[in-house]
Design a protein around this motif. Sequence first.
Motif, PDB file in Angstrom:
ATOM      1  N   MET A 188       0.823  -1.205   0.000  1.00  0.00           N
ATOM      2  CA  MET A 188       0.000   0.000   0.000  1.00  0.00           C
ATOM      3  C   MET A 188       0.859   1.257   0.000  1.00  0.00           C
ATOM      4  O   MET A 188       0.629   2.186  -0.784  1.00  0.00           O
ATOM      5  N   TYR A 189       1.881   1.301   0.855  1.00  0.00           N
ATOM      6  CA  TYR A 189       2.730   2.488   0.938  1.00  0.00           C
ATOM      7  C   TYR A 189       3.715   2.556  -0.225  1.00  0.00           C
ATOM      8  O   TYR A 189       4.172   3.641  -0.589  1.00  0.00           O
ATOM      9  N   ARG A 196      -6.196  -2.598  -2.629  1.00  0.00           N
ATOM     10  CA  ARG A 196      -7.192  -2.519  -1.537  1.00  0.00           C
ATOM     11  C   ARG A 196      -8.158  -3.703  -1.600  1.00  0.00           C
ATOM     12  O   ARG A 196      -8.589  -4.213  -0.558  1.00  0.00           O
ATOM     13  N   LYS A 254     -12.830   0.202  10.215  1.00  0.00           N
ATOM     14  CA  LYS A 254     -11.409   0.070   9.874  1.00  0.00           C
ATOM     15  C   LYS A 254     -11.233  -0.261   8.401  1.00  0.00           C
ATOM     16  O   LYS A 254     -10.354   0.299   7.719  1.00  0.00           O
ATOM     17  N   THR A 311      -9.481   2.340   5.449  1.00  0.00           N
ATOM     18  CA  THR A 311      -8.321   2.103   4.596  1.00  0.00           C
ATOM     19  C   THR A 311      -8.575   2.494   3.147  1.00  0.00           C
ATOM     20  O   THR A 311      -7.637   2.637   2.362  1.00  0.00           O
ATOM     21  N   CYS A 312      -9.842   2.681   2.778  1.00  0.00           N
ATOM     22  CA  CYS A 312     -10.195   2.957   1.384  1.00  0.00           C
ATOM     23  C   CYS A 312     -10.733   4.369   1.164  1.00  0.00           C
ATOM     24  O   CYS A 312     -10.776   4.837   0.018  1.00  0.00           O
ATOM     25  N   HIS A 360      -8.490   7.021  -0.652  1.00  0.00           N
ATOM     26  CA  HIS A 360      -8.301   6.622  -2.050  1.00  0.00           C
ATOM     27  C   HIS A 360      -9.537   6.961  -2.873  1.00  0.00           C
ATOM     28  O   HIS A 360      -9.435   7.457  -4.007  1.00  0.00           O
TER      29      HIS A 360
END
Length: 272
Positions: free
Chosen positions: A59-60, A122, A236, A240-241, A244
């Motif tokens: 992801m990073y 993702r 959570k 994370t999305c 984006h």
Amino acid sequence: MEDTNSSLEKGFLLLGFSDQPQLERLLFVIILHFYILNLLGNAAIILVSCLDPRLHTPMYFFLSNLSCVDICFTTSVAPQLLVTMNRRDKTVSYAGCMAQLYVAMGLGSSECILLAVMAYDRYAAVCRPLHYTAIMHPKLCASLASTAWLSGLVTSLIQCSLTLQLPLCGHRKLDHIFCEVPVLITLACVDTTFNEAELFVASVIFLIVPVSLILVSYGFITQAVLRIKSAAGRRKAFGTCSSHLVVIVIFYGTIIFMYLQPARSGSKNQGK
């Protein structure tokens, strides 16, 4: 060819918002501040992602690539725009305009693909958590990032080559905020139907196809999140999305409006 040679010698007049001086001064301040924030924010993301071993994840990795593309893309447009907005002479050299044309289109196309790649990442993280590390292994991540960069540069080379072959005539005025293909096509004194059709096809490939893949990915993500019984778990997963998704809406929304319309349409001010 006389007018084309004139453009080669004198360059182009990048009009921007020169017909609205008060708006131009306001936008200069706004764009300057956002450009500085862009450089600082994205540079911080890249630096932290490289220095912190805990962030050496797919992801990073993709986020760092996105930040790098974003820095380069905005730098290809913003400084020249700020310079022309701050002076009476709006002239941009022919070489400078062509360089901006190639770099901006290449990096913009790369960002389209990279955002779709991040949506797949993702999807793998939320829908296939137990197999995530096996699916998103380093070699695949490097291949996906390389594909995003190279595909953008290749399509830019094709688009710019076709545009540069057009004989220019009439005036040297570009009624836009930077040099790009749809604006330069309007200066041609020959039939540009092929160029417009080719640009439309490229726009579909780099806009509609990635957006479709993103929507499919987030469709599966939504189904997976709704199956999570814990409210904290759902928050959570969505967390994370969410950032984006915001980037996708802003980025794709504006460029779909810009490119999925005829190059000679009358919505120049809306486009700017």
